[in-house]
Design a protein around this motif. Structure first.
Motif, PDB file in Angstrom:
ATOM      1  N   VAL A  43     -12.004 -79.017  17.249  1.00 54.01           N
ATOM      2  CA  VAL A  43     -11.122 -79.057  16.085  1.00 54.01           C
ATOM      3  C   VAL A  43     -11.068 -77.666  15.467  1.00 54.01           C
ATOM      4  O   VAL A  43     -12.004 -76.871  15.602  1.00 54.01           O
ATOM      5  N   CYS A  44      -9.961 -77.387  14.809  1.00 55.50           N
ATOM      6  CA  CYS A  44      -9.851 -76.177  14.004  1.00 55.50           C
ATOM      7  C   CYS A  44      -9.328 -76.582  12.633  1.00 55.50           C
ATOM      8  O   CYS A  44      -8.240 -77.166  12.529  1.00 55.50           O
ATOM      9  N   GLY A  45     -10.097 -76.319  11.602  1.00 61.75           N
ATOM     10  CA  GLY A  45      -9.653 -76.616  10.257  1.00 61.75           C
ATOM     11  C   GLY A  45      -8.565 -75.652   9.808  1.00 61.75           C
ATOM     12  O   GLY A  45      -8.422 -74.550  10.340  1.00 61.75           O
ATOM     13  N   ILE A  46      -7.785 -76.092   8.829  1.00 61.04           N
ATOM     14  CA  ILE A  46      -6.711 -75.267   8.263  1.00 61.04           C
ATOM     15  C   ILE A  46      -6.998 -75.085   6.776  1.00 61.04           C
ATOM     16  O   ILE A  46      -7.389 -76.031   6.093  1.00 61.04           O
ATOM     17  N   CYS A  47      -6.781 -73.871   6.286  1.00 57.32           N
ATOM     18  CA  CYS A  47      -6.942 -73.640   4.852  1.00 57.32           C
ATOM     19  C   CYS A  47      -5.689 -72.982   4.294  1.00 57.32           C
ATOM     20  O   CYS A  47      -4.742 -72.671   5.026  1.00 57.32           O
ATOM     21  N   HIS A 333     -11.382 -85.513   4.939  1.00 56.68           N
ATOM     22  CA  HIS A 333     -10.449 -85.352   6.057  1.00 56.68           C
ATOM     23  C   HIS A 333      -9.303 -86.340   5.927  1.00 56.68           C
ATOM     24  O   HIS A 333      -9.510 -87.530   5.768  1.00 56.68           O
ATOM     25  N   SER A 334      -8.067 -85.816   6.007  1.00 56.34           N
ATOM     26  CA  SER A 334      -6.903 -86.680   5.804  1.00 56.34           C
ATOM     27  C   SER A 334      -5.949 -86.715   6.989  1.00 56.34           C
ATOM     28  O   SER A 334      -5.274 -87.715   7.211  1.00 56.34           O
ATOM     29  N   HIS A 335      -5.860 -85.618   7.777  1.00 56.14           N
ATOM     30  CA  HIS A 335      -4.864 -85.552   8.841  1.00 56.14           C
ATOM     31  C   HIS A 335      -5.403 -84.777  10.040  1.00 56.14           C
ATOM     32  O   HIS A 335      -6.140 -83.795   9.876  1.00 56.14           O
ATOM     33  N   ALA A 336      -4.991 -85.205  11.233  1.00 58.27           N
ATOM     34  CA  ALA A 336      -5.262 -84.473  12.470  1.00 58.27           C
ATOM     35  C   ALA A 336      -3.962 -84.326  13.243  1.00 58.27           C
ATOM     36  O   ALA A 336      -3.165 -85.278  13.324  1.00 58.27           O
ATOM     37  N   PHE A 337      -3.741 -83.143  13.806  1.00 61.55           N
ATOM     38  CA  PHE A 337      -2.520 -82.849  14.553  1.00 61.55           C
ATOM     39  C   PHE A 337      -2.865 -82.270  15.917  1.00 61.55           C
ATOM     40  O   PHE A 337      -3.886 -81.581  16.076  1.00 61.55           O
ATOM     41  N   ALA A 338      -1.987 -82.532  16.881  1.00 60.64           N
ATOM     42  CA  ALA A 338      -2.127 -81.921  18.193  1.00 60.64           C
ATOM     43  C   ALA A 338      -1.776 -80.441  18.119  1.00 60.64           C
ATOM     44  O   ALA A 338      -1.171 -79.970  17.143  1.00 60.64           O
ATOM     45  N   LEU A 339      -2.141 -79.714  19.157  1.00 60.79           N
ATOM     46  CA  LEU A 339      -1.945 -78.267  19.175  1.00 60.79           C
ATOM     47  C   LEU A 339      -0.482 -77.884  18.976  1.00 60.79           C
ATOM     48  O   LEU A 339      -0.174 -76.962  18.197  1.00 60.79           O
ATOM     49  N   ASP A 340       0.413 -78.583  19.633  1.00 59.74           N
ATOM     50  CA  ASP A 340       1.826 -78.218  19.526  1.00 59.74           C
ATOM     51  C   ASP A 340       2.457 -78.659  18.208  1.00 59.74           C
ATOM     52  O   ASP A 340       3.637 -78.409  17.969  1.00 59.74           O
ATOM     53  N   ALA A 345       1.228 -79.272  10.840  1.00 61.66           N
ATOM     54  CA  ALA A 345      -0.098 -79.355  10.237  1.00 61.66           C
ATOM     55  C   ALA A 345      -0.209 -78.421   9.036  1.00 61.66           C
ATOM     56  O   ALA A 345      -0.733 -78.795   7.973  1.00 61.66           O
ATOM     57  N   ILE A 346       0.285 -77.194   9.195  1.00 62.12           N
ATOM     58  CA  ILE A 346       0.219 -76.217   8.106  1.00 62.12           C
ATOM     59  C   ILE A 346       1.055 -76.682   6.921  1.00 62.12           C
ATOM     60  O   ILE A 346       0.607 -76.629   5.764  1.00 62.12           O
ATOM     61  N   ASP A 347       2.261 -77.142   7.184  1.00 56.28           N
ATOM     62  CA  ASP A 347       3.134 -77.597   6.101  1.00 56.28           C
ATOM     63  C   ASP A 347       2.568 -78.834   5.409  1.00 56.28           C
ATOM     64  O   ASP A 347       2.739 -79.009   4.197  1.00 56.28           O
ATOM     65  N   ILE A 358      -5.576 -83.397   2.228  1.00 56.37           N
ATOM     66  CA  ILE A 358      -6.716 -82.651   1.696  1.00 56.37           C
ATOM     67  C   ILE A 358      -7.249 -81.723   2.787  1.00 56.37           C
ATOM     68  O   ILE A 358      -7.004 -80.529   2.782  1.00 56.37           O
ATOM     69  N   ASN A 359      -7.962 -82.282   3.748  1.00 55.43           N
ATOM     70  CA  ASN A 359      -8.480 -81.485   4.856  1.00 55.43           C
ATOM     71  C   ASN A 359      -7.697 -81.854   6.115  1.00 55.43           C
ATOM     72  O   ASN A 359      -7.624 -83.026   6.491  1.00 55.43           O
ATOM     73  N   VAL A 360      -7.111 -80.854   6.753  1.00 53.16           N
ATOM     74  CA  VAL A 360      -6.249 -81.071   7.912  1.00 53.16           C
ATOM     75  C   VAL A 360      -6.821 -80.287   9.084  1.00 53.16           C
ATOM     76  O   VAL A 360      -7.238 -79.127   8.936  1.00 53.16           O
ATOM     77  N   THR A 361      -6.842 -80.920  10.254  1.00 54.95           N
ATOM     78  CA  THR A 361      -7.363 -80.251  11.437  1.00 54.95           C
ATOM     79  C   THR A 361      -6.322 -80.244  12.562  1.00 54.95           C
ATOM     80  O   THR A 361      -5.480 -81.141  12.650  1.00 54.95           O
ATOM     81  N   ILE A 362      -6.419 -79.219  13.399  1.00 61.15           N
ATOM     82  CA  ILE A 362      -5.687 -79.164  14.652  1.00 61.15           C
ATOM     83  C   ILE A 362      -6.676 -79.462  15.768  1.00 61.15           C
ATOM     84  O   ILE A 362      -7.758 -78.865  15.826  1.00 61.15           O
TER      85      ILE A 362
END
Length: 366
Positions: A43-47, A333-340, A345-347, A358-362
Motif C-alpha cells: 500500500v502507499c498512503g496519500i497525504c 482508513h476510508s478508501h483504497a484504490f488500484a494503481l491506475d 484517489a488523490i481527488d 480520511i485516510n486513502v491508500t493506493i
C-alpha cells in the motif's frame, strides 16, 4: 548477489508528467548490488502534499513517480543490505521517505538533504527510476531507512506510520508539548486527527479540534481519539470559543494543519497564550495571510515554527503507538484504490468527490 530469479522483468508505475497529468508507465526491474534492495509494494498512503504536488503547487518537478508513504514486503536485497537493515525477504516494512546522500552541507548539518533521492519526488530519469510509491515495486537505496512491522499487521494499518509520525513531529516534538498542556488542532484531516492522537498519547490536557461543517464524520473521530471540544470553523467563532474554554488564557500549543486556508494562521496567533507555541504545517499553495500582525508575535512572546516532513524519532513514536493497539487506528482508513485509479484517489482525499474521506491508500495489486 541477491536472488532475483522470481522477480518480474518490469514494474508498472503511475508517473506524474505535468499538472494533474498521471500516466501508467513501465520500468525495468533494476539489477541489485550487495547494498540495496527492492520492495514489493503493498500500500502507499496519500497525504495533502500529494494533492499539492499533483496540482503543481508543491515540488513541481516532473516526471516523477509520486508516493512517499510506502509499505511493502522485501522482494530482494543484497547481503550487506540484509545485515545492515536487519530484514529478510518477505518482511513487512514501512519506509521513511527521506534518502540522504550523507555528503552535502545540509546532511552534515542535520538538515534537508540537497542531493538525496527523496521517495516520491525524484525524477524517473535518475536510475533506476522506481523512486515512488505509486508503483508495483520500489527501489531501496543503500541509505534508505525502514522500520520492520509485525508480519501479521494489516498493511493499511502499517501505512498510518507516516500521518501519525507527522502528528508526533508537529503536535508533540516541534511544539515541545508538556504533560497537561492545552492543545488546539486546526483542521480535522488525517494529520489533524493524528495530531490529536499524538497529543493524547503524550499526555496533553485539554485538546480542542476544529473542522468544517461538512467534516462532522472527522470531528466525531476527533472526539473518539481524545478531543475534549470540537468546533465547526465555518459556524463557530473559533477564537472566542477557545479563549472561553481556557478561561481567557489561550492555548499552550496551536497546530495549523489546514490546507490552502489562510484565516487559521491569523486565528492561531490570537488563540495562543502569551509565550505559547504556534506550529504551521498546512501548506497554503502560495496564498498570503491577511491581517497578519507580527507585533502580536513580539509583544506576546509567541514562538512560531514552520514544519515539513517527519523526523526519525517521530516515526519511531508513531510505530510504537500503532503496535500498542491503544487507539482504534483502523477507523482512519476510508478508501483504497488500484494503481491506475491514482488520480481518483488523490481527488477523493482532497474532498473533490462526494465521498467523505480520511485516510486513502493506493494498492497496486487490487
Amino acid at each position: 548477489m541477491p536472488d532475483m530469479a522470481d522477480l518480474p522483468d518490469s514494474a508498472r508505475a503511475m508517473v506524474l508528467t505535468g499538472v494533474r497529468e498521471l500516466e501508467m508507465q513501465t520500468f525495468p526491474i533494476p539489477e541489485l548490488g550487495p547494498d540495496d534492495g527492492l520492495l514489493r509494494m503493498e500500500v502507499c498512503g496519500i497525504c495533502g502534499s500529494d494533492y499539492e504536488q499533483y496540482n503543481g503547487d508543491f515540488s513541481p518537478r516532473v516526471p516523477v513517480i509520486p508516493g512517499h508513504e510506502p509499505v511493502g514486503r522485501i522482494a530482494a536485497l543484497g547481503q550487506r543490505a540484509r545485515e545492515r537493515w536487519g530484514v529478510d525477504a518477505g518482511d513487512l516494512v514501512a519506509v521513511e521517505p527521506g534518502v540522504r546522500c550523507g555528503r552535502c552541507k545540509q546532511c552534515l548539518e542535520g538538515r534537508q538533504c540537497s542531493d538525496g533521492a527523496g521517495i516520491g519526488y525524484t525524477l524517473t530519469s535518475r536510475a533506476p527510476s522506481l523512486w515512488g510509491g505509486y508503483a508495483e515495486y520500489l527501489y531501496l537505496h543503500p541509505a534508505t531507512v525502514m522500520h520492520r512491522m509485525p508480519d501479521d499487521m494489516p498493511p493499511r494499518l502499517a501505512a498510518l506510520y507516516n500521518p501519525l509520525g507527522a502528528g508526533f513531529a508537529w503536535a508533540v516534538n516541534a511544539a515541545e508539548l508538556q504533560v497537561g498542556q492545552t492543545v488546539v488542532v486546526l483542521g480535522s484531516g488525517q494529520r489533524g486527527l493524528c495530531s490529536i492522537i499524538a497529543a493524547r498519547a503524550a499526555g496533553a490536557g485539554m485538546i480542542i479540534a476544529t473542522g468544517l461543517a461538512r467534516d462532522e464524520h472527522k470531528l466525531s473521530l476527533a472526539r473518539e481519539f481524545g478531543a475534549d471540544l470540537t468546533l465547526v470553523a465555518d459556524v463557530d467563532p473559533v477564537v472566542e470559543r477557545v479563549l472561553e474554554a481556557t478561561d481567557g488564557r489561550g492555548a499552550d500549543v496551536v497546530v495549523d494543519v489546514t490546507p490552502y486556508a489562510t484565516d487559521p494562521v491569523s486565528d492561531a496567533m490570537k488563540m495562543a497564550r502569551r509565550g505559547g507555541n504556534v506550529i504551521l504545517a498546512g501548506l497554503k499553495g502560495g496564498r498570503r495571510v491577511a491581517e497578519f500582525d507580527s507585533d502580536d508575535i513580539v509583544t506576546r512572546h509567541l514562538t512560531v515554527r514552520g514544519v515539513l516532513g517527519v523526523d526519525h524519532e517521530s516515526f519511531v513514536q508513531a510505530i510504537d503507538t500503532i503496535r500498542s493497539g491503544r487507539f482504534p487506528l483502523d477507523r482512519l482508513h476510508s478508501h483504497a484504490f488500484a494503481l491506475d485509479e491514482a488520480a481518483a484517489a488523490i481527488d477523493t482525499l482532497a474532498g473533490e468527490t462526494a465521498e467523505p474521506a480520511i485516510n486513502v491508500t493506493i494498492e497496486p495489486w487490487l
